[in-house]
Design an enzyme around this catalytic site. Structure first.
Site, PDB file in Angstrom:
ATOM      1  N   ASP A   1      -5.458  -3.269  -2.690  1.00 56.89           N
ATOM      2  CA  ASP A   1      -4.664  -3.138  -1.734  1.00 56.89           C
ATOM      3  C   ASP A   1      -3.875  -4.289  -0.968  1.00 56.89           C
ATOM      4  OD1 ASP A   1      -3.354  -1.890   0.862  1.00 56.89           O
ATOM      5  OD2 ASP A   1      -4.855  -0.350   0.920  1.00 56.89           O
TER       6      ASP A   1
ATOM      7  N   SER B   1       0.822  -1.179   0.069  1.00 57.12           N
ATOM      8  CA  SER B   1      -0.134   0.031  -0.115  1.00 57.12           C
ATOM      9  C   SER B   1       0.910   1.214  -0.016  1.00 57.12           C
ATOM     10  CB  SER B   1      -0.902  -0.195   1.272  1.00 57.12           C
ATOM     11  OG  SER B   1      -1.898   0.866   1.086  1.00 57.12           O
TER      12      SER B   1
END
Length: 276
Positions: free
Chosen positions: A184, A37
């Site tokens: 993500d 991320s």
């Protein structure tokens, strides 16, 4: 190992890395860099040798440079927190097998109407090619829940890989790569520290350690087999800077400065591992 944490996480990690360099500890010399991320942005910057302070300053000023979890100082998308909370509720539901939890989160992410696009996060990186240094970027297939690790040989462009790793479910739309859609990498783990298995020493920067349960991280470290690990989480001053909204574009400079200031305090711990 560079973990997730929105704009606050990118800037803070960049500050920590820059501060450690000033202390004579260059994490960019690592044989392996893993980004999840927000950490995928910093990982790409570190592995490609970009100037971290300049990259963060460019984002804070709204010019091109490092990608953020959004679009620099541009307006953020309006976020409906109900599906976001539902998604993360699944992530920590002990009754669900982890991949099934990720698959269900993917359903929510794919169904989220009006979710903002995040491809520009990778397009704004100052270097667009995969580095020679080994860089791993994590993501999750939104359709199947399968954990995915992008690298130089995966066929995914660096910019797309970074964007996919930053696609927070129900906040940003999953990113299409090779006909599949990815979200993500933090849906699997905030740090994915187990990917460092086989390393002789590991440094973990975890911007949201104060928010997330510790069980997953402890399990990942156990999988490393007893190698020295330096774990760096935000100190009280940095946590105060972050506040409750880690996607706030106003955090670029203060979060970077918080990381830069904290680096001196953690340099000794990192050095013991790094120089071992």
């Amino acid at each position: 190992m560079l973990g997730g944490g929105g704009i606050a996480g990118i800037a803070w990690e960049a500050g920590i890395v820059a501060g450690l360099r000033e202390a004579g500890l260059d994490l960019g010399e690592a044989g392996l860099v893993v980004g999840t991320s927000a950490g995928s942005v910093v990982g790409a910057l570190v592995a490609t040798g970009a100037d971290l302070e300049s990259a963060v300053a460019a984002e804070a000023d709204g010019t091109t440079g490092a990608g953020g979890t959004g679009a620099g100082t541009a307006a953020r998308p309006a976020v409906d927190m109900e599906p976001v909370m539902a998604a993360f509720g699944l992530l920590y539901d002990p009754s669900l097998e982890p991949r099934e939890a990720r698959r269900r989160i993917g359903e929510l992410a794919l169904a989220a109407e009006g979710a903002a696009r995040i491809e520009s996060v990778g397009e704004r990186l100052p270097v667009q090619e995969w580095p020679d240094r080994r860089l791993l970027i994590t993501a999750v297939d939104a359709g199947t829940g399968e954990f995915t690790v992008w690298d130089r040989g995966s066929g995914a462009p660096l910019a797309a890989a970074v964007a996919s790793s930053c696609a927070v479910p129900c906040v940003f739309a999953p990113v299409e790569i090779g006909g599949r859609r990815y979200m993500d990498g933090g849906v699997r783990s905030a740090t994915n520290a187990d990917l460092a298995a086989g390393s002789s020493a590991v440094v973990v920067l975890e911007p949201l350690a104060h928010f997330t349960p510790r069980t997953r991280y402890r399990d990942e470290v156990a999988e490393l087999g007893g190698v020295p690990v330096a774990h760096v989480a935000p100190d009280e001053a940095a946590v105060a800077v972050f506040g409750a909204d880690v996607l706030d574009p106003g955090l670029w400079k203060p979060a970077f400065e918080a990381g830069l200031a904290q680096a001196a305090a953690v340099a000794g711990e990192v050095a013991r591992v790094w120089r071992a």
